[in-house]
Design an enzyme around this catalytic site. Structure first.
Site, PDB file in Angstrom:
ATOM      1  CG  ASP A  71      -1.837   1.147   1.299  1.00 30.14           C
ATOM      2  OD1 ASP A  71      -2.382   1.528   0.246  1.00 30.14           O
ATOM      3  OD2 ASP A  71      -2.012   1.707   2.399  1.00 30.14           O
ATOM      4  CG  ASP A  82      -1.508   7.531   0.906  1.00 32.96           C
ATOM      5  OD1 ASP A  82      -0.445   8.030   0.491  1.00 32.96           O
ATOM      6  OD2 ASP A  82      -2.590   7.629   0.304  1.00 32.96           O
TER       7      ASP A  82
END
Length: 427
Positions: A264, A266
């Protein structure tokens, strides 16, 4: 298809390794660089090879001869005067069809069938092999454009059409780590078009032919995570030696199943500030670049998969999001780390936001916890998901990895950072 290898380099930067033979003849793990290239070409059925020689070229001719003992057919073009990286292309007889062009100082192991299929599909004048590396700040970079999704719920896809060429000395701020690898498929049409403005015999491929013709719209970038490394410095020489010995060079050929760490964005690599819409808020989490660098060294691909509903909400354009992602890649590159690919989902199912873009307010298979981005990456890069990992900072990341069939899907937290995940599962 004919292959032309520019094998006349002197290798002044790597003279401490060997200074009395041509650069492509420098031995690594008991074999010349050029021999590795010819073996890789042969595995892809590319056996018609022309070697362009110059400095101490007799060493090359004496070693390889007509190529029959290596299972290929080798002819030679000897430069009596240096003609640059492309001058010889106007003098070699028989270049009447698209041909493969290589530099003789690069170690690679590539599935060329994928490369040639891409070139033909795009009807390109030139297709440039591109890849990320750990030093993009001193490399020539290619810029392409992102195409919005072709239909509702689909992923946005890169056009691969080169729209800008950045040389090492060109001013740059934030950039995608898409390095020109020095491996090209060239059409005679490109050479004919370039000849209209070339008035000299010593010709630089990049500066005199490719860069001026970017505006034609017929030059494309072919992104690959396969192993490509030039041998320009002693440090790179010793790194390649280690990579050959541990099998990394061979394994990265896309004809073999790959393994990946899906990340991922953020809260995993960069600091989580909620919906990131201001490029100034893009900051790496301490230790994240080192963790990504360890993935790069491990043989796993590093692939970012990120939900970006800011597109559907109308808070960012595709161009603004690309600039933010470019900053992420630039920051990683400054610390010697890189990602092999980045996929983002622009969709959001909920309506009612001021300025929202209705065409992206829809259900899709790519928004995590759905596995669409991971499945697309697996198709693009021949990834075995059962040998791969997913790491993200929330449950939907974990679920996406599970739904995709990853071996392990792990949640990153303040008490279990990305670096700890890499240390536990990858190295």
């Amino acid at each position: 298809m004919k292959t032309v290898i520019m094998a006349g380099g002197k290798g002044t930067r790597i003279a401490s390794i060997a200074s009395d033979i041509p650069k492509p003849m420098i031995q690594i793990c008991g074999k010349p660089i050029l021999a590795y290239q010819i073996e890789s070409l042969k595995r892809s059925g590319l056996t018609d090879i022309t070697l362009v020689t110059g400095h101490l070229g007799h060493f090359i001719r004496d070693y390889f001869g007509d190529g029959s003992s290596f299972g290929v057919n080798i002819s030679y073009y000897d430069e009596t005067e240096p003609l640059g990286t492309a001058g010889a292309l106007y003098k070699i007889p028989g270049l009447t069809e698209d041909f493969l062009l290589l530099c003789g100082d690069t170690i690679f192991d590539i599935d060329f069938s994928r490369f040639t299929a891409f070139h033909k599909e795009h009807n390109a004048w030139a297709t440039l092999m591109s890849h990320p590396n750990g030093h993009p700040y001193d490399s020539s970079l290619l810029v392409t454009e992102i195409n919005p999704p072709a239909e509702p719920g689909a992923l946005p896809r890169d056009s691969h059409k080169v729209i800008q060429w950045m040389n090492k000395e060109d001013k740059r701020l934030w950039y995608k780590n898409r390095v020109n690898a020095g491996i090209e498929l060239i059409s005679p049409e490109l050479l004919a078009e370039a000849a209209k403005h070339i008035t000299k015999e010593k010709v630089d491929l990049d500066r005199d032919i490719l860069k001026p013709l970017v505006s034609s719209g017929r030059i494309y970038a072919y992104d690959t995570p396969e192993y490509i490394k030039d041998m320009g410095t002693p440090d790179r020489y010793y790194q390649v030696e280690r990579d050959i010995e541990n099998g990394l060079v061979k394994q990265r050929n896309l004809s073999h199943k790959q393994k990946a760490v899906f990340l991922d964005r953020d809260g995993t690599i960069n600091k989580d500030v909620g919906f990131l819409t201001d490029i100034d808020d893009m900051e790496l989490i301490p230790g994240a670049a080192e963790a990504v660098r360890k993935i790069n060294e491990s043989g796993y691909l590093a692939v970012v998969v990120t939900n970006q509903p800011v597109i559907a909400r109308g808070e960012l354009t595709f161009e603004q999001l690309q600039e933010i992602n470019n900053k992420l890649e630039t920051l990683l590159g400054k610390e010697g780390a890189y990602i092999d690919a980045l996929y983002f989902c622009p969709h959001h199912p909920d309506k009612g936001f001021a300025g929202e873009r209705p065409e992206y307010k829809c259900g899709c298979t790519c928004r995590k916890p759905n596995p669409g981005m991971l499945l697309q990456a697996a198709e693009d890069f021949n990834i075995d998901l059962s040998l791969s990992f997913m790491a993200g900072d929330c449950d939907r990341d974990v679920q996406a990895g599970i739904h995709a069939g990853c071996s392990k899907s792990v949640q990153i937290t303040k008490s279990f950072m990305l670096s700890e995940f890499i240390g536990k599962y990858i190295i």
